[in-house]
Enzyme design. Sequence first.
Site: not given
Ligand SMILES: [Zn+2]
Ligand SMILES: [Zn+2]
Length: 303
Positions: A66-67, A212
């Site tokens: 997701d990054h 995160d």
């Molecule tokens: Zn993430």
């Molecule tokens: Zn992560």
Amino acid sequence: MKFEVTILGSSSATPIYNRNPTSQVLNINERLYLIDCGEGTQQQMLRFDVRASRIDHIFISHLHGDHYLGLVGLLSSLHLNGRKKPLKLFGPPQLMEIIDLQFKYSETTIQYAIDFFPTDATRRQVIVVNEDVTIETIPLDHRIACTGFLFRQKKRLRKLLKDELERLQVPVEVFTALKKGADYTDLKGKVYKNDTLTTDSDVPKTYAYCSDTLFNEQYFAQINNTDLLYHEATFLHNMVDRANETHHTTALQAGQIALTVNAKKLLIGHFSARYKTLDELLEEAQSVFPNTALAIEGRTFVV
Ligand SMILES: [Zn+2]
Ligand SMILES: [Zn+2]
């Protein structure tokens, strides 16, 4: 001098409810710095009028999809659009291997240089110093190696009082010295103190991007007195066990961190797909730290 951040993605893990995985773009004095590049980032840049060709620095916090799953697509588009100027890329050491492998098997030779700087999540590193900003990594506590990024604006030179300089017919040749704080002596030997001819530049600002992470005091000192603190807030606090297990932060904890480090403003993001609306997350963070905003996509925040 411009110093602002535009949110391109605010979702954790998967794209959902019109929310895209994480990405942000910083505009510092008209230079663009991309932070994380989740899937769909290119579409978001088109939607919000961010010109990819103006980005010279890209920062990837960690290797959860997701990054960074939008990164190879973006690098590929820059190549197809004829980019020639080098691009600086910062991220975990394995990132370049992933990129190389993808281009190797598509038999693509990228026509611009990618200057890759591997980050080390075990220590704080200064990774960029230029005339506008100093950028350092923030070692975070996630399931895999992860760093945030701290952007410290540089102190600018003093500002000239143009009308006064004109009135006294101060020669242009001494302007640079005046900006640096020197006094001025005219031809008759009269001395003018610097602060009668210039004013101080604005106080430099800081932007901290805390991707995160588990709530962990290890990085708090580094982000002390941040003007704008972006912090992940994946869950509501009733899911703190899940947050601890997955090395994430709750909205309440994000508010506590902003309060502890004396931030001026808090921006929360990286919302779990389980939340269809975000009001509760905002209210929870605001219950501890009132000056909190949601990292809504397309919105720009001045640091
Ligand atoms: Zn993430
Ligand atoms: Zn992560």
